[in-house]
Design a protein around this motif. Structure first.
Motif, short mmCIF file in Angstrom:
data_model
loop_
_atom_site.label_atom_id
_atom_site.label_comp_id
_atom_site.label_asym_id
_atom_site.label_seq_id
_atom_site.Cartn_x
_atom_site.Cartn_y
_atom_site.Cartn_z
N LEU A 38 0.87 -1.23 -0.17
CA LEU A 38 0.07 0.28 -0.21
C LEU A 38 0.31 1.12 0.11
O LEU A 38 0.58 1.63 -0.74
N VAL A 39 2.03 1.28 1.33
CA VAL A 39 2.80 2.32 0.27
C VAL A 39 3.64 2.84 -0.41
O VAL A 39 3.96 4.25 -0.98
N ALA A 40 3.82 1.84 -1.36
CA ALA A 40 4.44 1.88 -3.10
C ALA A 40 3.59 2.50 -3.22
O ALA A 40 3.86 3.47 -4.74
N VAL A 41 2.50 1.44 -3.48
CA VAL A 41 1.27 1.90 -4.94
C VAL A 41 0.53 3.56 -4.64
O VAL A 41 0.89 3.89 -4.97
N PHE A 42 0.80 3.97 -2.28
CA PHE A 42 0.54 5.43 -3.12
C PHE A 42 1.76 6.35 -2.96
O PHE A 42 1.26 7.61 -4.13
#
Length: 154
Positions: A38-42
């Motif tokens: 999620l951190v990478a996608v955001f």
């Protein structure tokens, strides 16, 4: 028979409380990769929004400039403001301006100013030891802004 029942009861009593430990470990093993994903996608999405807004602002600023020289400077400044709004470093973004139909005269009636921005988004916490530099995604944005057919030539 009694010994078998006694052994099963003793085995069940010895395992009391291990379900909580198992659920905790399972949650950690599943949640840590999910949070990282999620951190990478955001992070990639934030960069995409920033580059898109910067391309739009740069194209508009260039087309509204009084001359070619100040147009380039205004485009870079407008892009830098839009990139900083999204937390991106303007120094890591490549900005290219082109014009059509005549590349030498962007502020002529009927011309179209095209701006292209590109940025490499590094994955968070990814080591460079994985080979060939840190893993990253390339984010690009194109924006065209017509100068206008019925405008005065500058």
């Amino acid at each position: 028979m009694r010994t078998l029942v006694t052994r099963l009861r003793n085995a069940r009593e010895a395992e009391e409380g291990t379900a909580l430990v198992e659920v905790t470990w399972l949650a950690l093993l599943l949640l840590v990769p999910l949070v990282y994903l999620l951190v990478a996608v955001f992070d990639v999405q934030r960069a995409s929004f920033g580059v898109s807004a910067a391309a739009r602002a740069a194209a508009r600023a260039y087309a509204l400039a009084p001359d070619e020289a100040s147009g380039r400077a205004r485009a870079q400044q407008a892009a830098a403001v839009a990139l900083r709004d999204q937390g991106l470093d303007p120094g890591t973004v490549q900005l290219a301006v082109s014009c059509s139909p005549s590349p030498g005269n962007c502020l002529a009636p009927g011309s179209v100013v095209a701006v292209r921005l590109s940025h490499q988004v590094r994955l968070p916490l990814a080591p460079e030891a994985l080979g060939g530099g840190a893993p990253s995604f390339r984010v690009e944005a194109d924006q065209s802004f017509p100068y206008g057919t019925f405008r005065e030539d500058r």
